[in-house]
Enzyme design. Sequence first.
Site, mmCIF file in Angstrom:
data_model
loop_
_atom_site.group_PDB
_atom_site.id
_atom_site.type_symbol
_atom_site.label_atom_id
_atom_site.label_comp_id
_atom_site.label_asym_id
_atom_site.label_seq_id
_atom_site.Cartn_x
_atom_site.Cartn_y
_atom_site.Cartn_z
ATOM 1 C CB SER A 190 -0.930 0.023 0.989
ATOM 2 O OG SER A 190 -1.912 -1.272 1.320
ATOM 3 C CG HIS A 236 -2.200 3.554 3.511
ATOM 4 N ND1 HIS A 236 -3.403 3.507 3.717
ATOM 5 C CD2 HIS A 236 -1.599 2.499 3.239
ATOM 6 C CE1 HIS A 236 -3.921 2.077 3.407
ATOM 7 N NE2 HIS A 236 -2.546 1.570 3.107
#
Length: 289
Positions: A190, A236
């Site tokens: 991610s 993230h």
Amino acid sequence: MTSQPPSPPPQPEQPAEATPTCFRHPDRETWVRCQRCERPICPDCMRDAAVGFQCPECVAEGNRGLRQARSTFGGNVVRTPYVTYAILVINVLVFGAQYLTGDQVSAELAMWPAGVAALDQYYRLISAAFVHGGVFHILFNSWALYVVGPYLERAFGHVRYVALYLISALGGSVLGLWLDPITQPSVGASGAIFGLFGAIFVVGRRLNLDVRGIAVLIVINLVITFLVPGISWTGHIGGLVVGAGLAAALAYAPKANRALWQTLAIAGALALLVVLVLVRVPAILSMLS
């Protein structure tokens, strides 16, 4: 009485003209010549030219004077996004290994601040980007990579793109090294995917494209990041910031000496992350002692 004229003396026989042979393959006869150097060439050596055929040497010499086509931001032209496909394959293979070995592969490759600092397992900063926490996790990341990756690979070229991907992944891990609990493991691509999201936004702005769609996508995923438990927000955010910053450096590099500026940008981003790791490791060791 009629006399016969003397018969002419016999003429020496003329040697038959030798059949020309290919200058690169002397055992092959040919009547075709290179339009540039006029040397005989066989069918295997013929290269189509504007008029007739040329030999490989003349074609190569002519190509040296031509400027090679480049991608939008200076890399080699990409027809097939091999790097994106390779990353997808690696992710699937690692996930298959996770399934077959239980938690063993995950434990060996996951990002774990204490493991990085105390065990000198710095590879976890990158290897964690190829490990996933479940089927939905790998499906989402693979879908996002398949949609976004080829576009960026064609825009930057293979080398710049793989640098963007890996450094974005590293950026997410480094922020986790600083802000996550030191015994908390994390996995997933991610961070790298968010880095690609940031890069798409930057590239769209650089090319004066409508970036509202990607902006909405980034916002939605950030909301999910902070609302859904169990998601590494550091991975993230770190990937997004590093990916967007590095993409900006690559996309806005001046055309004069662009390759040099881009190389310095990649090296600078990597060096900064390495310094952040080296600064953080002693602090983690002091917490463990």
